[in-house]
Motif scaffolding. Structure first.
Motif, PDB file in Angstrom:
ATOM      1  N   GLU A 154       0.848  -1.209   0.000  1.00 23.97           N
ATOM      2  CA  GLU A 154       0.000   0.000   0.000  1.00 23.97           C
ATOM      3  C   GLU A 154       0.878   1.252   0.000  1.00 23.97           C
ATOM      4  OE1 GLU A 154      -3.451   0.573   0.516  1.00 23.97           O
ATOM      5  OE2 GLU A 154      -4.269  -1.328   1.262  1.00 23.97           O
ATOM      6  N   ARG A 155       1.896   1.217   0.852  1.00 20.78           N
ATOM      7  CA  ARG A 155       2.789   2.379   0.930  1.00 20.78           C
ATOM      8  C   ARG A 155       3.547   2.552  -0.379  1.00 20.78           C
ATOM      9  NH1 ARG A 155       7.183   2.282   4.514  1.00 20.78           N
ATOM     10  NH2 ARG A 155       6.576   0.330   5.511  1.00 20.78           N
ATOM     11  N   GLN A 156       3.970   1.436  -0.972  1.00 16.98           N
ATOM     12  CA  GLN A 156       4.700   1.518  -2.235  1.00 16.98           C
ATOM     13  C   GLN A 156       3.838   2.154  -3.323  1.00 16.98           C
ATOM     14  OE1 GLN A 156       5.776  -1.961  -4.865  1.00 16.98           O
ATOM     15  NE2 GLN A 156       7.850  -1.460  -4.195  1.00 16.98           N
ATOM     16  N   LEU A 157       2.546   1.871  -3.299  1.00 15.77           N
ATOM     17  CA  LEU A 157       1.654   2.452  -4.315  1.00 15.77           C
ATOM     18  C   LEU A 157       1.676   3.979  -4.235  1.00 15.77           C
ATOM     19  CD1 LEU A 157      -1.437   0.041  -4.254  1.00 15.77           C
ATOM     20  CD2 LEU A 157       0.613  -0.013  -5.692  1.00 15.77           C
ATOM     21  N   ASP A 158       1.752   4.508  -3.011  1.00 19.74           N
ATOM     22  CA  ASP A 158       1.825   5.971  -2.856  1.00 19.74           C
ATOM     23  C   ASP A 158       3.142   6.511  -3.395  1.00 19.74           C
ATOM     24  OD1 ASP A 158      -0.646   5.972  -1.664  1.00 19.74           O
ATOM     25  OD2 ASP A 158       0.138   5.869   0.387  1.00 19.74           O
ATOM     26  N   VAL A 159       4.221   5.790  -3.121  1.00 17.92           N
ATOM     27  CA  VAL A 159       5.542   6.213  -3.603  1.00 17.92           C
ATOM     28  C   VAL A 159       5.558   6.215  -5.130  1.00 17.92           C
ATOM     29  CG1 VAL A 159       7.987   5.556  -3.689  1.00 17.92           C
ATOM     30  CG2 VAL A 159       6.736   5.411  -1.521  1.00 17.92           C
TER      31      VAL A 159
END
Ligand SMILES: [Zn+2]
Ligand SMILES: [Zn+2]
Length: 346
Positions: A154-159
């Motif tokens: 999920e965090r990677q998607l924001d990055v």
């Protein structure tokens, strides 16, 4: 030609001539051994005639090394070039195929077991002229590769979203290399898989399972509506490979499975068969790649890069695609990003 290059060329020609895997592997292993020698060691070994004392180098590979080192084309290689000349694709065809590729659908960053930040991978892809690159870090169960939990993904998607703002018109596609669990299910939540642009599904465990079980497992993954690409289908490793923290993986044979059933399911369910360009994988073997072509599969020529320099390995896959008559129009990463995303969303 350097000794290692000569050995790799021999391996390439032997494989192309459908020689048994162990004969091909002997030359690839010898090339890896030569590559790993410290400075000056090759010269010393040749001078003292102790090359064949090295594990992985025998009389045949040793002779080829000595001849290549002396600046000659090794006799064995010359004979193979002669015998298989008609099988060798024109370099121009391979270059043309490579030029038709617009992106790469299988890459890793330091979020899982890659060595570089996402941005560096993307910048290397841009430098190669790619229009897009799918970031496909590993899934949770592959703990040895630091697989991403749902939260980290999920965090990677924001990055990735933030990077896309900066790097446009280049497109960094969201993705995953998702483990195919032993029961054929995928190792990530349905909800997340549904949000990703590209899902590469690969087998990374129980590679020695018996054929019927492996076939069932792969069929389930290929039929899964989230799966876009079937990664390195046989799992073979042609040469030893170094891993993180000094671990060393030994070569391993192909997994056993009913390739005709699996590739037919790929055709039916619109799953592309990956042509994996990593030198230690070169998966599928030419024999199976030919079968996939015959059955009408689509393909993705991917690098499975774990470092920026490895994004350049696509020509390995292109060479094999040309050799087996893959039509570039059937290769999904020759398509524009919009065409590709339309396909993965369907
Ligand atoms: Zn993999
Ligand atoms: Zn991978």
């Amino acid at each position: 030609m350097t000794p290692a290059a000569a050995l790799r060329r021999i391996a390439f020609l032997l494989e192309r001539a459908r020689e048994p895997t162990h004969r091909v592997a002997a030359f690839r292993t010898a090339a890896a051994v030569v590559d790993a020698l410290p400075e000056g060691e090759l010269e010393r070994r040749i001078a003292t005639r102790t090359l064949t004392d090295l594990r992985g180098i025998g009389p045949k590979t040793g002779t080829a090394i000595v001849q290549a080192h002396a600046g000659e084309v090794p006799e064995y290689l010359a004979r193979l070039e002669d015998a298989y000349a008609e099988l060798v694709p024109l370099a121009d065809d391979v270059a043309g195929f490579r030029a038709a590729l617009r992106g790469d659908l299988h890459t890793h960053s330091d979020w899982s077991d890659g060595g570089s930040p996402i941005r560096e991978m993307a910048e290397a892809a841009i430098a190669l002229g790619h229009e897009y690159m799918a970031l496909t870090d590993h899934s949770p169960r592959l703990t040895v590769a630091n697989g991403l939990t749902a939260e980290r993904l999920e965090r990677q998607l924001d990055v990735v979203a933030a990077l896309n703002e900066e790097l446009a018109p280049f497109r960094l596609l969201t993705g995953i290399e998702c483990d195919i669990n032993t029961d054929g299910s995928l190792d990530q939540t349905d909800e997340l898989l549904g949000r990703l642009d590209v899902v590469v599904a690969s087998v990374h465990s129980d590679l020695r399972a018996e054929s019927a079980a492996m076939t069932e497992r792969m069929l389930a993954a290929v039929e899964n509506p989230h799966t876009d690409v079937l990664g390195h289908c046989t799992g073979r490793l042609l040469i030893p490979r170094e891993q993180r923290e000094g671990r060393r993986q030994r070569p391993r044979p192909e997994s056993a499975f009913d390739a005709e059933a699996v590739f037919s399911a790929c055709v039916e369910h619109g799953t592309a068969v990956e042509i994996n360009s990593r030198p230690e994988r070169l998966d599928p073997p030419l024999r199976l790649l030919s079968l996939a072509v015959e059955l009408g599969c689509s393909f993705a020529v991917d690098t499975d890069a774990h470092a920026p320099g490895q994004l350049d390995w696509q020509s390995n896959g292109c060479e094999r695609a040309v050799e087996t008559g893959v039509d570039p129009d059937r290769v999904v990463n020759t398509w524009t990003a919009d065409e590709l995303l339309e396909w993965t969303a369907s």
